[in-house]
Motif scaffolding. Structure first.
Motif, PDB file in Angstrom:
ATOM      1  N   GLN A  69       1.951  -3.162   1.173  1.00 39.43           N
ATOM      2  CA  GLN A  69       1.349  -2.023   0.483  1.00 39.43           C
ATOM      3  C   GLN A  69      -0.168  -1.978   0.626  1.00 39.43           C
ATOM      4  OE1 GLN A  69       3.478   0.138  -1.312  1.00 39.43           O
ATOM      5  NE2 GLN A  69       1.784   1.563  -1.570  1.00 39.43           N
ATOM      6  N   GLN A  70      -0.840  -3.071   0.285  1.00 40.79           N
ATOM      7  CA  GLN A  70      -2.305  -3.086   0.311  1.00 40.79           C
ATOM      8  C   GLN A  70      -2.834  -2.812   1.713  1.00 40.79           C
ATOM      9  OE1 GLN A  70      -4.359  -3.588  -2.441  1.00 40.79           O
ATOM     10  NE2 GLN A  70      -6.180  -3.268  -1.185  1.00 40.79           N
ATOM     11  N   GLU A  71      -2.267  -3.513   2.716  1.00 36.31           N
ATOM     12  CA  GLU A  71      -2.748  -3.354   4.090  1.00 36.31           C
ATOM     13  C   GLU A  71      -2.471  -1.944   4.616  1.00 36.31           C
ATOM     14  OE1 GLU A  71      -0.812  -5.746   2.904  1.00 36.31           O
ATOM     15  OE2 GLU A  71      -1.112  -7.662   3.952  1.00 36.31           O
ATOM     16  N   VAL A  72      -1.297  -1.404   4.288  1.00 37.05           N
ATOM     17  CA  VAL A  72      -0.959  -0.044   4.730  1.00 37.05           C
ATOM     18  C   VAL A  72      -1.907   0.971   4.102  1.00 37.05           C
ATOM     19  CG1 VAL A  72       0.773   1.784   4.485  1.00 37.05           C
ATOM     20  CG2 VAL A  72       1.449  -0.468   5.322  1.00 37.05           C
ATOM     21  N   GLY A  89      -2.979  -1.415  -3.799  1.00 34.93           N
ATOM     22  CA  GLY A  89      -1.867  -2.336  -3.619  1.00 34.93           C
ATOM     23  C   GLY A  89      -0.642  -2.026  -4.448  1.00 34.93           C
ATOM     24  N   GLU A  90      -0.632  -0.872  -5.126  1.00 34.97           N
ATOM     25  CA  GLU A  90       0.501  -0.476  -5.956  1.00 34.97           C
ATOM     26  C   GLU A  90       1.023   0.885  -5.490  1.00 34.97           C
ATOM     27  OE1 GLU A  90       1.955  -2.308  -8.206  1.00 34.97           O
ATOM     28  OE2 GLU A  90       0.502  -3.956  -8.136  1.00 34.97           O
ATOM     29  N   GLN A  91       2.327   1.039  -5.516  1.00 30.92           N
ATOM     30  CA  GLN A  91       2.926   2.302  -5.097  1.00 30.92           C
ATOM     31  C   GLN A  91       2.659   3.399  -6.124  1.00 30.92           C
ATOM     32  OE1 GLN A  91       3.764   4.049  -2.643  1.00 30.92           O
ATOM     33  NE2 GLN A  91       5.931   3.695  -2.166  1.00 30.92           N
ATOM     34  N   SER A  92       2.372   4.602  -5.640  1.00 28.31           N
ATOM     35  CA  SER A  92       2.186   5.779  -6.480  1.00 28.31           C
ATOM     36  C   SER A  92       2.774   6.967  -5.735  1.00 28.31           C
ATOM     37  CB  SER A  92       0.699   6.022  -6.776  1.00 28.31           C
ATOM     38  OG  SER A  92       0.007   6.422  -5.603  1.00 28.31           O
ATOM     39  N   GLN A  93       2.868   8.089  -6.408  1.00 30.21           N
ATOM     40  CA  GLN A  93       3.398   9.289  -5.750  1.00 30.21           C
ATOM     41  C   GLN A  93       2.505   9.705  -4.590  1.00 30.21           C
ATOM     42  OE1 GLN A  93       6.425  11.053  -6.627  1.00 30.21           O
ATOM     43  NE2 GLN A  93       5.948  11.681  -4.542  1.00 30.21           N
ATOM     44  N   GLU A  94       1.182   9.592  -4.791  1.00 30.68           N
ATOM     45  CA  GLU A  94       0.237   9.974  -3.744  1.00 30.68           C
ATOM     46  C   GLU A  94       0.374   9.053  -2.528  1.00 30.68           C
ATOM     47  OE1 GLU A  94      -1.082  11.513  -7.613  1.00 30.68           O
ATOM     48  OE2 GLU A  94      -0.500   9.513  -6.934  1.00 30.68           O
ATOM     49  N   ALA A 115       6.115   0.860   2.338  1.00 33.28           N
ATOM     50  CA  ALA A 115       5.106   0.211   3.185  1.00 33.28           C
ATOM     51  C   ALA A 115       5.657  -1.093   3.749  1.00 33.28           C
ATOM     52  CB  ALA A 115       3.825  -0.037   2.390  1.00 33.28           C
ATOM     53  N   GLY A 116       6.489  -0.972   4.793  1.00 31.68           N
ATOM     54  CA  GLY A 116       7.120  -2.130   5.394  1.00 31.68           C
ATOM     55  C   GLY A 116       6.429  -2.599   6.661  1.00 31.68           C
TER      56      GLY A 116
END
Length: 259
Positions: A69-72, A89-94, A115-116
């Motif tokens: 997540q953070q790197e993506v 580093g956290e998932q959100s709708q945006e 974010a894989g």
């Protein structure tokens, strides 16, 4: 006594106001302007509203925070062009919307905003590509960075397509580096050795050419890849076929890892 005090305050206020008016008048338009500008600035300050910074929309159904997540988020923010996101580093709708848009553009499956590893790998390669490594001050040139497996097009010094992801020859079938030109092109070409149609075919060296991939482009493991051609995403293959002419320059540099 109280009445006299109130009267005295009123007189002082009137005299002060009158003094300001006289000084402003005596100073001419310059003083009057300063006084007016100061009054307007005060009014603007008084009416100014402090805006709250935008916050991520945490209420979503886009799945968990991705392993990368953070790197993506960092790479997608540096690349730009995929909408607003929050590098936290956290998932959100945006974040989910921006990642999904990128995945759809790059043909990454599934395109669900997670974010894989594949999304991270493609983004890392795009950001790491130095677009100044291949610059045409005049004319049109296709730039293919085989080290990072990326492609972009320069026209009179301006990038007009990309950077985007490609796949070149696998081990034993290395794509020929160097500066080439498009020799011929066809809406689809039949490959006799491999018995498959190659859509949007544009040959640049021997039996090697640009064409739409016939398999999943992001399978980059050992034994995966082309037999020397440059595999393109369907949307990129269509754009390049329309954009390029016989005689246009193809510049291949670097080396695909593992070849």
């Amino acid at each position: 006594m109280r009445y006299r005090r109130v009267l005295l305050v009123a007189v002082v206020a009137i005299c002060t106001f009158a003094s300001i008016g006289v000084n402003a008048y005596a100073g001419g338009s310059h003083q009057t302007g300063n006084f007016t500008e100061a009054a307007q600035a005060t009014a603007r300050d008084a009416s100014a509203v402090v805006e709250t910074p935008p916050q991520p929309t945490t209420d979503h159904n886009c799945g968990d925070t991705g392993e990368k997540q953070q790197e993506v988020e960092e790479n997608l923010d540096e690349l730009g062009g995929y909408g607003p996101l929050f590098v936290d580093g956290e998932q959100s709708q945006e974040d989910c919307d921006a990642i999904t848009k990128f995945q759809k553009r790059m043909g990454i499956q599934p395109a669900e905003g997670y974010a894989g590893e594949v999304t991270h790998s493609v983004l890392t390669r795009l950001v790491a590509s130095d677009l100044d490594d291949c610059k045409a001050d005049e004319g049109r040139q296709v730039c293919i960075d085989m080290t990072h497996q990326t492609l972009w097009v320069v026209d009179d010094g301006e990038i007009v397509l990309g950077p985007t992801a490609v796949r070149t020859g696998m081990a034993g079938y290395q794509t020929q580096p160097g500066v080439h030109t498009i020799k011929n092109k066809s809406p689809k070409e039949w490959s006799k050795p491999y018995k498959v149609w190659l859509p949007q075919w544009q040959r640049f060296y021997g039996g090697q050419g640009l064409h739409q991939t016939t398999t999943y482009l992001h399978n980059m493991g050992p034994g995966a890849g082309s037999h020397g051609c440059v595999n393109l995403l369907p949307n990129d293959a269509a754009k390049l076929y329309e954009m390029l002419d016989v005689g246009d320059t193809i510049h291949l540099f670097g080396q695909r890892p593992g070849t």
